[in-house]
Each structure stands twice: as structure tokens, then as C-alpha cells.
Design a protein around this motif. Structure first.
Motif, mmCIF file in Angstrom:
data_model
loop_
_atom_site.group_PDB
_atom_site.id
_atom_site.type_symbol
_atom_site.label_atom_id
_atom_site.label_comp_id
_atom_site.label_asym_id
_atom_site.label_seq_id
_atom_site.Cartn_x
_atom_site.Cartn_y
_atom_site.Cartn_z
ATOM 1 N N SER A 418 -10.482 -6.456 16.496
ATOM 2 C CA SER A 418 -9.319 -6.217 15.636
ATOM 3 C C SER A 418 -9.660 -5.244 14.512
ATOM 4 N N LYS A 419 -8.637 -4.627 13.949
ATOM 5 C CA LYS A 419 -8.785 -3.722 12.804
ATOM 6 C C LYS A 419 -8.234 -4.410 11.576
ATOM 7 N N CYS A 420 -8.998 -4.457 10.513
ATOM 8 C CA CYS A 420 -8.572 -5.130 9.290
ATOM 9 C C CYS A 420 -7.524 -4.288 8.555
ATOM 10 N N ARG A 421 -6.807 -4.946 7.669
ATOM 11 C CA ARG A 421 -5.733 -4.256 6.952
ATOM 12 C C ARG A 421 -6.265 -3.297 5.896
ATOM 13 N N ASP A 422 -7.537 -3.443 5.497
ATOM 14 C CA ASP A 422 -8.106 -2.559 4.480
ATOM 15 C C ASP A 422 -9.033 -1.518 5.081
ATOM 16 N N VAL A 423 -8.990 -1.337 6.408
ATOM 17 C CA VAL A 423 -9.823 -0.340 7.086
ATOM 18 C C VAL A 423 -8.899 0.696 7.694
ATOM 19 N N GLU A 424 -9.212 1.989 7.426
ATOM 20 C CA GLU A 424 -8.335 3.067 7.873
ATOM 21 C C GLU A 424 -8.679 3.554 9.274
ATOM 22 N N ASP A 425 -9.983 3.740 9.560
ATOM 23 C CA ASP A 425 -10.382 4.379 10.808
ATOM 24 C C ASP A 425 -10.500 3.397 11.969
ATOM 25 N N GLY A 426 -10.326 2.104 11.725
ATOM 26 C CA GLY A 426 -10.362 1.119 12.813
ATOM 27 C C GLY A 426 -11.749 0.602 13.112
ATOM 28 N N SER A 427 -12.796 1.112 12.462
ATOM 29 C CA SER A 427 -14.143 0.599 12.709
ATOM 30 C C SER A 427 -14.334 -0.708 11.992
ATOM 31 N N SER A 428 -14.952 -1.640 12.631
ATOM 32 C CA SER A 428 -15.144 -2.963 12.069
ATOM 33 C C SER A 428 -16.535 -3.076 11.483
ATOM 34 N N THR A 429 -16.623 -3.686 10.331
ATOM 35 C CA THR A 429 -17.925 -3.859 9.672
ATOM 36 C C THR A 429 -18.615 -5.132 10.088
#
Length: 434
Positions: A418-429
Motif C-alpha cells: 500500500s501507499k501511505c497518505r503522506d508519501v508522494e512517489d508510492g515507495s514504502s519505508t
């Protein structure tokens, strides 16, 4: 010679093109008589005869016997679970008149709506571990009225506020006798019109005191449904909440506890109460969760009604927020899962409250039931892209503490992809951990 016949143009089927010009002009100027239509008297065979009830029952009985004989001859046996349909010879219009609302377009067969609920004994035992050991004492309408009557008159006047509290007044003996007679009608009511004196109760200032005279705990299920229709249509949200909480909710719980299923008329009463969603949540659902003793059967039945009915998003979001802030019991997971499945676009405040609700179980050392893992999976599937990166990391840590051999891997996969709401490029940390 035979008698010459006159040329009657009005009776002969002659086209206009076959006549001469003079004849056409004379025909237009002449006054023609219209053909007389003879009215035939209806014969006795054409009359629609009305068959009385006794003869209709005999005909239906004989037809049913013949059908059973044909089934036995051809070797067809009727399943035990299938019940014969009841044929109603009378009209049901009287039931919906003078109620202040339109009737529900619901089929008469209740098996599609009020099916038999099968409860897993293991899940029920697991749910009982999270129930409150000291549930609040149930208060009926009569208890509240007696409590108000015992207080001082000056204290009652100072505490009562317009439209929200109980108004206790002295009732004339004639009114008391009239509503006691209505009590006998409501205890045996099945169908038809209700007394007009009962329909005006919602318009009275001391409607709760009048309603207590009729003894709602003795009403039939059909009378409870009709009363719910009347009070839902004529009371405002605050007063309808009191009716749902003091009369409808105790009756529903007693019926489920006694018969292990919900009566069809009570099922319709709950559906009707959802026409005022704020009153329903405050008077039925939230008190059921706050009590801490909601059984698995009660939760399944109530959640099935929620799943089939359309509820406004704001009311559902407020209910999710309140349930997430309550002390946990197993029924909360069932209601949360049902509301998550409606796929509302929830505000971030509600999402954060739900995440905080689940993260709080990191300090809980108990083995959580399967219902908890299922509700968490449903939440992640529906709102995985509405959580922040920090919340995702906290939920990944939660999955290391509370695991299920089938569900936890699916929850972890949903979070990682999933992509978090505070991430723009879709990369997950969040990195996958062994």
C-alpha cells in the motif's frame, strides 16, 4: 314486382369514391342517426361471485392434499426445512393506514431476512472472555418513572427540560382505564388497525408515562413493530432515542435470548428504527456495545441488519469513532467490520481513532479472538492508503505481537503493497521483516 328498397347510405358500407358528386353533397348536409348500441344484461354465469372464507379454506385444503398425493406417487419428498407458504385471503391495507409512513416493500417470506444464525461454540467462548464481568443494571421504563415519582416535586421541576426529560403528571382515572384496555389489545395484536388513542401518544407531553400504562413488555411482536413505525415517524431524534433504548432494545435482547433468533416483526422494527440513524446508534447500537455483555448471536443479528440497510456516512463515521474509543469486547469487532465493509470515505480523524484502537492492543497479553483479526484485515483492505507511514510501522509492530496463522500474513501483505497518505512517489519505508 318486389318492393323497392331505399338506398340507406348510413347503413351501407360504401366508400366515398364510389358515390357521385351530388350524392356526396346530400350526404354531408343530411342529418344521420347514430346506430343504437344495445346493452345486454349480464347473465348469471358472467357475474363475479365472492367465495366465503370457509369455502376458500376447503378448496385450499383439498388442493394441498392433491399436491401431496401427486408428490408421493412420483416419489418426490418435500424437504423438512421448507415451510408451506401461508395464503392470506384478506387485504393488508388496513395495516398500513393512518401510520404516518409508507409501508415497507418487503416480501412476506421472512427466511430471506431473518435466517437462522449458526454460532460457533469456540468463538462464543472466546468472546465471553472479553465481556464485562459487571455489566450495568438494566433499567426499564417503569423503573425510571417510579424513580421520578419518588423524588420531590420541586426537584423534578428544576431537573426537567423541554423535550429531553421525562414529564410526570397526574393522569385522570378515565384515561388510565382506557389505556389499560388498550394494553389487552396490544398483548394479542396480530394485524389490522391500532386504536386511535394509541396513535396520539407520541404527541403527548407525558408520552412515556402514558406508554408505561400499556406495559410494553407485554406487547406482541406485531404490536411492537407497529408501535415502532408510529413513534419513529412522529418523535424527534432525541425522543425516538429514548423509545429505542427503553422499549425496543430490551425487547430485542430478550427475544434473542429466549428463542435463539429474532422474531420477524422485531426484525422489521429494527429496520424501521434505522430511518432515524442518529437515534438508532445512540439508543440501540452504542448502548449494546457499552453494556459489555453483548453475545455473539446478538452481534451477528444486529450486524446483518446494518449490512442490509443504507446508512448516511456521517452517522456511520460517528458510530465508528465512538466504538473505537470504547473498552474492547468481542462485539465491537463485529460491528466495526460491518461498517468498514460499507466502504465509506471516512475522515482522517476517524481513521486515526481506529488505528489508535488497534495499536492499543500492543500492551494486551491475551489471545485475541479471530473476530479481532478479521476486523483488522477488513480495515486494512479498505483504508490501507489512508494511514500515515508512522501508523503503518506501528501496525507492523502490532502484527509481530498478535498473530494468526492465516490472517496475519494477508494483513502484512496488504500493508507492504500500500501507499501511505503522506508519501508522494508510492515507495514504502516499511521493509519486510522475517
Amino acid at each position: 314486382m318486389g318492393k323497392t328498397k331505399k338506398n340507406k347510405l348510413s347503413k351501407m358500407k360504401i366508400e366515398v369514391t364510389d358515390l357521385g358528386l351530388v350524392e356526396q353533397m346530400l350526404e354531408d348536409k343530411s342529418v344521420r342517426r347514430e346506430a343504437r348500441v344495445k346493452m345486454r344484461k349480464p347473465t348469471e354465469e358472467e357475474d363475479d361471485t365472492v367465495i366465503d372464507d370457509k369455502l376458500s379454506r376447503k378448496i385450499l385444503t383439498q388442493a394441498r392434499k392433491q399436491q401431496e398425493e401427486l408428490e408421493e406417487e412420483h416419489g418426490f419428498k418435500k424437504p423438512k426445512d421448507v415451510r408451506p407458504k401461508v395464503v392470506s385471503l384478506g387485504s393488508s391495507k388496513n395495516e398500513d393506514e393512518d401510520s404516518g409512513e409508507e409501508s415497507d416493500n418487503i416480501p412476506s417470506d421472512d427466511e430471506d431476512y431473518c435466517e437462522q444464525v449458526k454460532v460457533n461454540p469456540e468463538d462464543e467462548k472466546a468472546l465471553e472472555m472479553f465481556m464485562s464481568q459487571n455489566p450495568p443494571v438494566k433499567r426499564t421504563l417503569a423503573d425510571i418513572i417510579m424513580e421520578k415519582l419518588t423524588e420531590k416535586q420541586t426537584e423534578i421541576r428544576s431537573q426537567l427540560s423541554e423535550g429531553s426529560e421525562l414529564h410526570v403528571e397526574k393522569i385522570d382515572n378515565r384515561i388510565t382505564r382506557m389505556y389499560k384496555s388498550i394494553r389487552q389489545i396490544l398483548s394479542k395484536y396480530r394485524s389490522g388497525k391500532l386504536p386511535k388513542a394509541f396513535k396520539v401518544i407520541p404527541n403527548l407531553r407525558n408520552w412515556e408515562q402514558i406508554l408505561q400504562i400499556t406495559e410494553p413488555e407485554e406487547w406482541s411482536a406485531a404490536a411492537m413493530y407497529q408501535a415502532t413505525r408510529i413513534f419513529t415517524a412522529n418523535l424527534n431524534s432525541k425522543l425516538a432515542q429514548r423509545y429505542f433504548n427503553l422499549i425496543l432494545l430490551p425487547r430485542i435482547r430478550d427475544d434473542i435470548n429466549e428463542y435463539k433468533r429474532l422474531n420477524f416483526h422485531l426484525y422489521l422494527a429494527i429496520r424501521k428504527s434505522l430511518f432515524k440513524p442518529a437515534a438508532f446508534f445512540k439508543g440501540v447500537l452504542l448502548p449494546l456495545c457499552e453494556a459489555g455483555d453483548c453475545t455473539l448471536r446478538e452481534a451477528i443479528i444486529m450486524s446483518s441488519i446494518l449490512a442490509k440497510c443504507s446508512i448516511p456516512m456521517l452517522h456511520s463515521a460517528a458510530a465508528i469513532l465512538k466504538i473505537a474509543e470504547m473498552n474492547y469486547n468481542g462485539a465491537n469487532s463485529i460491528f466495526l467490520r460491518t461498517l468498514f465493509d460499507k466502504k465509506y470515505a471516512l475522515p482522517y480523524r476517524v481513521i486515526d481513532a481506529v488505528v489508535h484502537h488497534y495499536i492499543g492492543f500492543r500492551r494486551d497479553k491475551r489471545d485475541l479472538p479471530v473476530l479481532w483479526h478479521q476486523s483488522l484485515l477488513t480495515f486494512v483492505q479498505r483504508y490501507k492508503e489512508d494511514i500515515s507511514t508512522e501508523q503503518k510501522e506501528a501496525m507492523m509492530e502490532l502484527l509481530r505481537l498478535h498473530t494468526h496463522h492465516k490472517i496475519t500474513d494477508e494483513i502484512r501483505r496488504e500493508l507492504l503493497l500500500s501507499k501511505c497518505r503522506d508519501v508522494e512517489d508510492g515507495s514504502s519505508t516499511v521493509m519486510q521483516t522475517n
